[in-house]
Design a protein around this motif. Structure first.
Motif, PDB file in Angstrom:
ATOM      1  N   ASP A  61       0.724  -0.903   0.277  1.00  0.00           N
ATOM      2  CA  ASP A  61       0.227  -0.221   0.081  1.00  0.00           C
ATOM      3  C   ASP A  61       0.648   1.145  -0.281  1.00  0.00           C
ATOM      4  N   GLY A  62       1.930   1.521  -0.924  1.00  0.00           N
ATOM      5  CA  GLY A  62       2.217   2.818  -0.945  1.00  0.00           C
ATOM      6  C   GLY A  62       3.951   2.535   0.403  1.00  0.00           C
ATOM      7  N   LEU A  63       3.906   1.766   0.917  1.00  0.00           N
ATOM      8  CA  LEU A  63       4.806   2.419   2.485  1.00  0.00           C
ATOM      9  C   LEU A  63       5.820   2.978   1.406  1.00  0.00           C
ATOM     10  N   ILE A  64       6.240   3.900   2.553  1.00  0.00           N
ATOM     11  CA  ILE A  64       7.117   4.893   2.500  1.00  0.00           C
ATOM     12  C   ILE A  64       8.459   4.429   3.678  1.00  0.00           C
ATOM     13  N   LEU A  65       9.178   4.814   2.895  1.00  0.00           N
ATOM     14  CA  LEU A  65      10.529   4.410   3.590  1.00  0.00           C
ATOM     15  C   LEU A  65      11.518   5.402   3.962  1.00  0.00           C
ATOM     16  N   PRO A  66      11.520   6.215   4.942  1.00  0.00           N
ATOM     17  CA  PRO A  66      12.265   7.494   5.186  1.00  0.00           C
ATOM     18  C   PRO A  66      14.123   7.538   4.735  1.00  0.00           C
ATOM     19  N   SER A  67      14.559   8.465   4.260  1.00  0.00           N
ATOM     20  CA  SER A  67      16.076   8.490   4.825  1.00  0.00           C
ATOM     21  C   SER A  67      16.336   7.679   5.844  1.00  0.00           C
ATOM     22  N   GLY A  68      17.581   6.616   5.654  1.00  0.00           N
ATOM     23  CA  GLY A  68      18.113   6.391   6.432  1.00  0.00           C
ATOM     24  C   GLY A  68      17.340   4.322   6.712  1.00  0.00           C
ATOM     25  N   TRP A  69      16.064   4.304   6.817  1.00  0.00           N
ATOM     26  CA  TRP A  69      15.786   3.288   7.277  1.00  0.00           C
ATOM     27  C   TRP A  69      15.227   1.874   6.313  1.00  0.00           C
ATOM     28  N   LYS A  70      15.235   1.193   6.535  1.00  0.00           N
ATOM     29  CA  LYS A  70      15.194   0.251   5.718  1.00  0.00           C
ATOM     30  C   LYS A  70      14.430  -1.341   5.996  1.00  0.00           C
ATOM     31  N   LEU A  71      14.689  -2.014   4.817  1.00  0.00           N
ATOM     32  CA  LEU A  71      13.047  -2.879   4.407  1.00  0.00           C
ATOM     33  C   LEU A  71      14.301  -3.697   5.007  1.00  0.00           C
ATOM     34  N   ARG A  72      13.790  -4.795   5.786  1.00  0.00           N
ATOM     35  CA  ARG A  72      14.281  -5.971   6.179  1.00  0.00           C
ATOM     36  C   ARG A  72      13.367  -6.938   5.757  1.00  0.00           C
ATOM     37  N   ALA A  73      14.191  -9.106   6.050  1.00  0.00           N
ATOM     38  CA  ALA A  73      13.333  -9.970   5.667  1.00  0.00           C
ATOM     39  C   ALA A  73      13.751 -10.690   6.492  1.00  0.00           C
ATOM     40  N   SER A  74      13.244 -12.060   7.001  1.00  0.00           N
ATOM     41  CA  SER A  74      13.632 -13.401   7.139  1.00  0.00           C
ATOM     42  C   SER A  74      12.833 -14.295   7.218  1.00  0.00           C
ATOM     43  N   THR A  75      13.697 -15.700   7.035  1.00  0.00           N
ATOM     44  CA  THR A  75      12.439 -16.828   7.287  1.00  0.00           C
ATOM     45  C   THR A  75      12.671 -17.704   8.058  1.00  0.00           C
ATOM     46  N   HIS A  76      12.075 -17.934   8.819  1.00  0.00           N
ATOM     47  CA  HIS A  76      11.516 -18.641   9.733  1.00  0.00           C
ATOM     48  C   HIS A  76      12.283 -20.234   9.442  1.00  0.00           C
ATOM     49  N   ASN A  77      12.363 -21.021   8.596  1.00  0.00           N
ATOM     50  CA  ASN A  77      12.650 -22.019   7.988  1.00  0.00           C
ATOM     51  C   ASN A  77      13.921 -21.948   7.093  1.00  0.00           C
ATOM     52  N   ALA A  78      14.926 -22.660   7.735  1.00  0.00           N
ATOM     53  CA  ALA A  78      16.689 -22.774   6.366  1.00  0.00           C
ATOM     54  C   ALA A  78      15.617 -23.044   5.267  1.00  0.00           C
ATOM     55  N   GLU A  79      15.408 -22.410   4.223  1.00  0.00           N
ATOM     56  CA  GLU A  79      14.627 -22.806   3.146  1.00  0.00           C
ATOM     57  C   GLU A  79      15.168 -21.118   2.223  1.00  0.00           C
ATOM     58  N   ALA A  80      15.338 -21.571   0.880  1.00  0.00           N
ATOM     59  CA  ALA A  80      15.612 -20.326  -0.266  1.00  0.00           C
ATOM     60  C   ALA A  80      14.320 -20.050  -0.640  1.00  0.00           C
ATOM     61  N   PHE A  81      14.629 -18.635  -0.459  1.00  0.00           N
ATOM     62  CA  PHE A  81      14.088 -18.018  -0.695  1.00  0.00           C
ATOM     63  C   PHE A  81      14.480 -16.449  -1.863  1.00  0.00           C
ATOM     64  N   ARG A  82      14.510 -15.537  -2.971  1.00  0.00           N
ATOM     65  CA  ARG A  82      14.145 -14.673  -3.147  1.00  0.00           C
ATOM     66  C   ARG A  82      13.056 -13.423  -3.129  1.00  0.00           C
ATOM     67  N   ILE A  83      13.503 -12.101  -2.309  1.00  0.00           N
ATOM     68  CA  ILE A  83      12.674 -11.687  -1.734  1.00  0.00           C
ATOM     69  C   ILE A  83      12.764 -10.526  -2.716  1.00  0.00           C
ATOM     70  N   PHE A  84      11.534  -9.951  -3.444  1.00  0.00           N
ATOM     71  CA  PHE A  84      11.534  -8.722  -4.934  1.00  0.00           C
ATOM     72  C   PHE A  84      10.642  -7.757  -4.050  1.00  0.00           C
ATOM     73  N   ALA A  85      11.343  -5.973  -4.423  1.00  0.00           N
ATOM     74  CA  ALA A  85       9.979  -5.475  -3.335  1.00  0.00           C
ATOM     75  C   ALA A  85      10.462  -4.240  -4.663  1.00  0.00           C
ATOM     76  N   ARG A  86       8.965  -3.737  -5.224  1.00  0.00           N
ATOM     77  CA  ARG A  86       8.850  -3.021  -6.367  1.00  0.00           C
ATOM     78  C   ARG A  86       8.794  -1.341  -6.226  1.00  0.00           C
ATOM     79  N   GLY A  87       8.959  -1.207  -6.574  1.00  0.00           N
ATOM     80  CA  GLY A  87       8.539   0.738  -5.933  1.00  0.00           C
ATOM     81  C   GLY A  87       8.951   2.404  -6.739  1.00  0.00           C
ATOM     82  N   GLY A  88      10.155   2.892  -5.439  1.00  0.00           N
ATOM     83  CA  GLY A  88      10.591   3.462  -6.132  1.00  0.00           C
ATOM     84  C   GLY A  88      11.493   4.834  -5.510  1.00  0.00           C
ATOM     85  N   ASP A  89      12.289   5.269  -5.083  1.00  0.00           N
ATOM     86  CA  ASP A  89      12.495   6.541  -5.095  1.00  0.00           C
ATOM     87  C   ASP A  89      12.415   8.408  -5.401  1.00  0.00           C
ATOM     88  N   PHE A  90      11.747   8.881  -4.019  1.00  0.00           N
ATOM     89  CA  PHE A  90      11.392   9.892  -4.519  1.00  0.00           C
ATOM     90  C   PHE A  90      12.881  11.377  -5.073  1.00  0.00           C
TER      91      PHE A  90
END
Length: 127
Positions: free
Chosen positions: A98-127
């Motif tokens: 829903d158009g999450l805003i990340l201020p400068s200096g913030w990060k989007l992070r991720a983890s997986t509960h199980n030791a299984e391989a995933f690729r994660i893709f984020a789509r959006g852009g910089d202001f």
């Protein structure tokens, strides 16, 4: 405050690989930076796609916001057990942020509960 709308100036597609198990929900343990550096005026994240690249067992992908000091659990995405084959796709999920805003200096992070391989893709852009 300005009255003119602000739009993304530079479209972006970020990606990261997840594989280290992390059962914590408190922002500790192994986390991967999906968006390590938002634009100097911040970034908007519209959508995240998570794609398994192996057989999965029941688990969770977790998304976190990092403000430079603390990690905050943003979202949990349930992973179902799937054994991919020529007639069954590997597990994947699309999540609308829903158009999450990340201020400068913030990060989007991720983890997986199980030791299984995933690729994660984020789509959006910089202001």
């Amino acid at each position: 405050m300005g009255t003119s709308p602000v739009f993304i100036a530079t479209p972006k597609q970020w990606q990261a690989a997840l594989s280290a198990a992390n059962t914590n929900r408190d922002g500790t343990g192994t986390l991967v930076d999906v968006i390590p550096t938002p634009g100097s005026s911040g970034s908007r994240v519209d959508r995240v796609r998570v794609q398994a690249i192996v057989t999965t067992t029941a688990g969770v992908i977790r998304l976190y916001l990092y403000d430079g000091t603390n990690n905050y659990l943003l979202r949990e995405i349930l992973v179902t057990a799937v054994t991919p084959s020529t007639s069954l796709e590997a597990w994947s999920a699309d999540v609308d942020l829903d158009g999450l805003i990340l201020p400068s200096g913030w990060k989007l992070r991720a983890s997986t509960h199980n030791a299984e391989a995933f690729r994660i893709f984020a789509r959006g852009g910089d202001f």
